[in-house]
Design a protein around this motif. Structure first.
Motif, PDB file in Angstrom:
ATOM      1  N   LEU A 189       0.809  -1.215   0.000  1.00 35.61           N
ATOM      2  CA  LEU A 189       0.000   0.000   0.000  1.00 35.61           C
ATOM      3  C   LEU A 189       0.844   1.268   0.000  1.00 35.61           C
ATOM      4  N   ASP A 190       2.081   1.160   0.453  1.00 37.22           N
ATOM      5  CA  ASP A 190       2.945   2.341   0.538  1.00 37.22           C
ATOM      6  C   ASP A 190       3.679   2.640  -0.772  1.00 37.22           C
ATOM      7  N   TYR A 191       3.489   1.806  -1.753  1.00 36.70           N
ATOM      8  CA  TYR A 191       4.198   2.011  -3.025  1.00 36.70           C
ATOM      9  C   TYR A 191       3.754   3.316  -3.684  1.00 36.70           C
ATOM     10  N   GLU A 192       4.722   4.121  -4.093  1.00 37.24           N
ATOM     11  CA  GLU A 192       4.411   5.432  -4.661  1.00 37.24           C
ATOM     12  C   GLU A 192       4.778   5.533  -6.135  1.00 37.24           C
ATOM     13  N   GLY A 193       5.163   4.426  -6.751  1.00 34.79           N
ATOM     14  CA  GLY A 193       5.551   4.445  -8.159  1.00 34.79           C
ATOM     15  C   GLY A 193       4.348   4.403  -9.089  1.00 34.79           C
ATOM     16  N   ASP A 194       4.648   4.260 -10.361  1.00 39.31           N
ATOM     17  CA  ASP A 194       3.635   4.251 -11.410  1.00 39.31           C
ATOM     18  C   ASP A 194       3.038   2.853 -11.558  1.00 39.31           C
ATOM     19  N   GLU A 195       1.729   2.772 -11.829  1.00 35.14           N
ATOM     20  CA  GLU A 195       1.072   1.477 -12.047  1.00 35.14           C
ATOM     21  C   GLU A 195       1.620   0.759 -13.278  1.00 35.14           C
ATOM     22  N   ARG A 196       2.295   1.490 -14.157  1.00 36.71           N
ATOM     23  CA  ARG A 196       2.844   0.861 -15.356  1.00 36.71           C
ATOM     24  C   ARG A 196       3.932  -0.155 -15.030  1.00 36.71           C
ATOM     25  N   THR A 197       4.454  -0.108 -13.802  1.00 39.73           N
ATOM     26  CA  THR A 197       5.434  -1.117 -13.408  1.00 39.73           C
ATOM     27  C   THR A 197       4.831  -2.520 -13.482  1.00 39.73           C
ATOM     28  N   VAL A 198       3.512  -2.620 -13.261  1.00 40.46           N
ATOM     29  CA  VAL A 198       2.838  -3.918 -13.395  1.00 40.46           C
ATOM     30  C   VAL A 198       2.954  -4.414 -14.827  1.00 40.46           C
ATOM     31  N   ASP A 199       2.718  -3.523 -15.794  1.00 42.68           N
ATOM     32  CA  ASP A 199       2.815  -3.908 -17.207  1.00 42.68           C
ATOM     33  C   ASP A 199       4.215  -4.395 -17.547  1.00 42.68           C
ATOM     34  N   VAL A 200       5.221  -3.709 -17.005  1.00 44.54           N
ATOM     35  CA  VAL A 200       6.612  -4.078 -17.274  1.00 44.54           C
ATOM     36  C   VAL A 200       6.917  -5.469 -16.728  1.00 44.54           C
ATOM     37  N   HIS A 201       6.476  -5.736 -15.506  1.00 47.05           N
ATOM     38  CA  HIS A 201       6.750  -7.027 -14.886  1.00 47.05           C
ATOM     39  C   HIS A 201       5.965  -8.157 -15.554  1.00 47.05           C
ATOM     40  N   VAL A 202       4.730  -7.888 -15.960  1.00 47.97           N
ATOM     41  CA  VAL A 202       3.956  -8.893 -16.688  1.00 47.97           C
ATOM     42  C   VAL A 202       4.632  -9.218 -18.016  1.00 47.97           C
ATOM     43  N   LYS A 203       5.115  -8.199 -18.713  1.00 50.01           N
ATOM     44  CA  LYS A 203       5.807  -8.406 -19.988  1.00 50.01           C
ATOM     45  C   LYS A 203       7.028  -9.293 -19.796  1.00 50.01           C
ATOM     46  N   ARG A 204       7.797  -9.038 -18.738  1.00 53.37           N
ATOM     47  CA  ARG A 204       8.989  -9.845 -18.472  1.00 53.37           C
ATOM     48  C   ARG A 204       8.636 -11.292 -18.169  1.00 53.37           C
ATOM     49  N   LEU A 205       7.567 -11.501 -17.374  1.00 48.72           N
ATOM     50  CA  LEU A 205       7.136 -12.869 -17.069  1.00 48.72           C
ATOM     51  C   LEU A 205       6.700 -13.592 -18.339  1.00 48.72           C
ATOM     52  N   ARG A 206       5.980 -12.901 -19.202  1.00 49.09           N
ATOM     53  CA  ARG A 206       5.556 -13.512 -20.460  1.00 49.09           C
ATOM     54  C   ARG A 206       6.759 -13.916 -21.300  1.00 49.09           C
ATOM     55  N   GLU A 207       7.739 -13.017 -21.378  1.00 47.83           N
ATOM     56  CA  GLU A 207       8.927 -13.300 -22.184  1.00 47.83           C
ATOM     57  C   GLU A 207       9.707 -14.480 -21.622  1.00 47.83           C
ATOM     58  N   ARG A 208       9.776 -14.594 -20.317  1.00 49.66           N
ATOM     59  CA  ARG A 208      10.535 -15.681 -19.689  1.00 49.66           C
ATOM     60  C   ARG A 208       9.868 -17.042 -19.877  1.00 49.66           C
ATOM     61  N   PHE A 209       8.530 -17.076 -19.728  1.00 47.41           N
ATOM     62  CA  PHE A 209       7.859 -18.370 -19.627  1.00 47.41           C
ATOM     63  C   PHE A 209       7.121 -18.814 -20.892  1.00 47.41           C
ATOM     64  N   SER A 210       6.949 -17.939 -21.861  1.00 49.02           N
ATOM     65  CA  SER A 210       6.179 -18.309 -23.053  1.00 49.02           C
ATOM     66  C   SER A 210       6.809 -19.475 -23.811  1.00 49.02           C
ATOM     67  N   LYS A 211       8.144 -19.575 -23.760  1.00 45.20           N
ATOM     68  CA  LYS A 211       8.828 -20.656 -24.481  1.00 45.20           C
ATOM     69  C   LYS A 211       9.171 -21.845 -23.573  1.00 45.20           C
ATOM     70  N   LEU A 212       8.924 -21.684 -22.275  1.00 45.43           N
ATOM     71  CA  LEU A 212       9.286 -22.739 -21.325  1.00 45.43           C
ATOM     72  C   LEU A 212       8.129 -23.666 -20.974  1.00 45.43           C
ATOM     73  N   THR A 213       6.888 -23.119 -21.002  1.00 51.01           N
ATOM     74  CA  THR A 213       5.756 -23.920 -20.549  1.00 51.01           C
ATOM     75  C   THR A 213       4.460 -23.446 -21.189  1.00 51.01           C
ATOM     76  N   THR A 214       3.530 -24.382 -21.306  1.00 49.61           N
ATOM     77  CA  THR A 214       2.167 -24.049 -21.722  1.00 49.61           C
ATOM     78  C   THR A 214       1.199 -24.250 -20.551  1.00 49.61           C
ATOM     79  N   ASP A 215       1.751 -24.402 -19.338  1.00 46.29           N
ATOM     80  CA  ASP A 215       0.905 -24.611 -18.155  1.00 46.29           C
ATOM     81  C   ASP A 215       0.013 -23.410 -17.879  1.00 46.29           C
TER      82      ASP A 215
END
Length: 226
Positions: A182-208
């Motif tokens: 709740l104390d986070y004061e950054g931009d909500e776009r950080t969620v988009d950045v982290h989701v993008k990174r997770l997609r890039e990491r796991f899209s070729k590793l698993t279809t789970d």
């Protein structure tokens, strides 16, 4: 991880229950009859058994009695019968609970959790799993088959939260609160950045699983039930 034994001669019930219990973080063992179930229990200790009543070779009542003689684990009987005499026979054989078919998988999960609490065998909530992907919050490791992956902290916590809550839509604000606090004061776009990174990491590793964008709302983790 908590081991659950499912005994039913109906392959569709076995598949249905396995999907929901696996998504809830349980390790599922399957048997199609009582003989197979007893053989499996000798090789692989289980923490709870879900047993169908109507099965070939050995019915659920007889199997419950056999399990009760050898193992101190909770038992849930599944049956298409709803007569008081059938319930009485089930409890006399030693079952802890009784669920009538057709049933909602969520209700089975509620009953399993309640019995595990009663027997003080709660599942380890620090470990969540979907398919062959295991996320361990104790070691901060992601395991896919034989592959171990170490993620940056916030990526790990975001993935852990998604897999702990599959098929649920979360807004960016909700994800910020759950992962960054709740104390986070950054931009909500950080969620988009982290989701993008997770997609890039796991899209070729698993279809789970896949992290899907829900337009104008946020994200959800979709699991592959094939």
């Amino acid at each position: 991880m908590t081991n659950i034994l499912i005994v039913d001669d109906d392959i569709n019930i076995l598949k249905l229950v396995e999907v929901h219990l696996s998504e809830a973080g349980y390790n599922v063992f399957q048997a199609k009859d009582g003989i197979q179930a007893l053989t499996l229990l000798k090789k692989s200790p289980c923490d709870l058994a879900v047993v169908d009543v109507m099965m070939p070779y050995m019915d659920g009542y007889a199997l419950t009695k056999e399990i009760r003689r050898e193992y101190d684990i909770p038992i849930i009987l599944l049956t298409a019968k709803n007569q008081i005499e059938d319930k009485e026979q089930g409890f006399q054989s030693g079952t802890d609970d009784y669920l009538v078919k057709p049933f909602e998988p969520k209700e089975l999960l509620f009953r399993i959790k309640a019995l595990l609490r009663r027997y003080d065998k709660q599942p380890d909530e620090s470990i969540v799993r979907v398919g062959n992907t295991t996320v361990n919050k104790k070691s901060y490791e992601v395991q896919i088959g034989d592959c171990t992956i170490l993620l940056p902290l916030k990526e790990f916590e975001l993935l852990y939260f998604f897999i702990s809550n599959p098929m649920q839509v979360f807004s960016r604000e909700q994800l910020i609160e759950q992962v960054w606090g709740l104390d986070y004061e950054g931009d909500e776009r950080t969620v988009d950045v982290h989701v993008k990174r997770l997609r890039e990491r796991f899209s070729k590793l698993t279809t789970d699983f896949q992290i899907k964008t829900v337009r104008r709302v946020g994200y959800l983790l979709e699991t592959n039930r094939q």
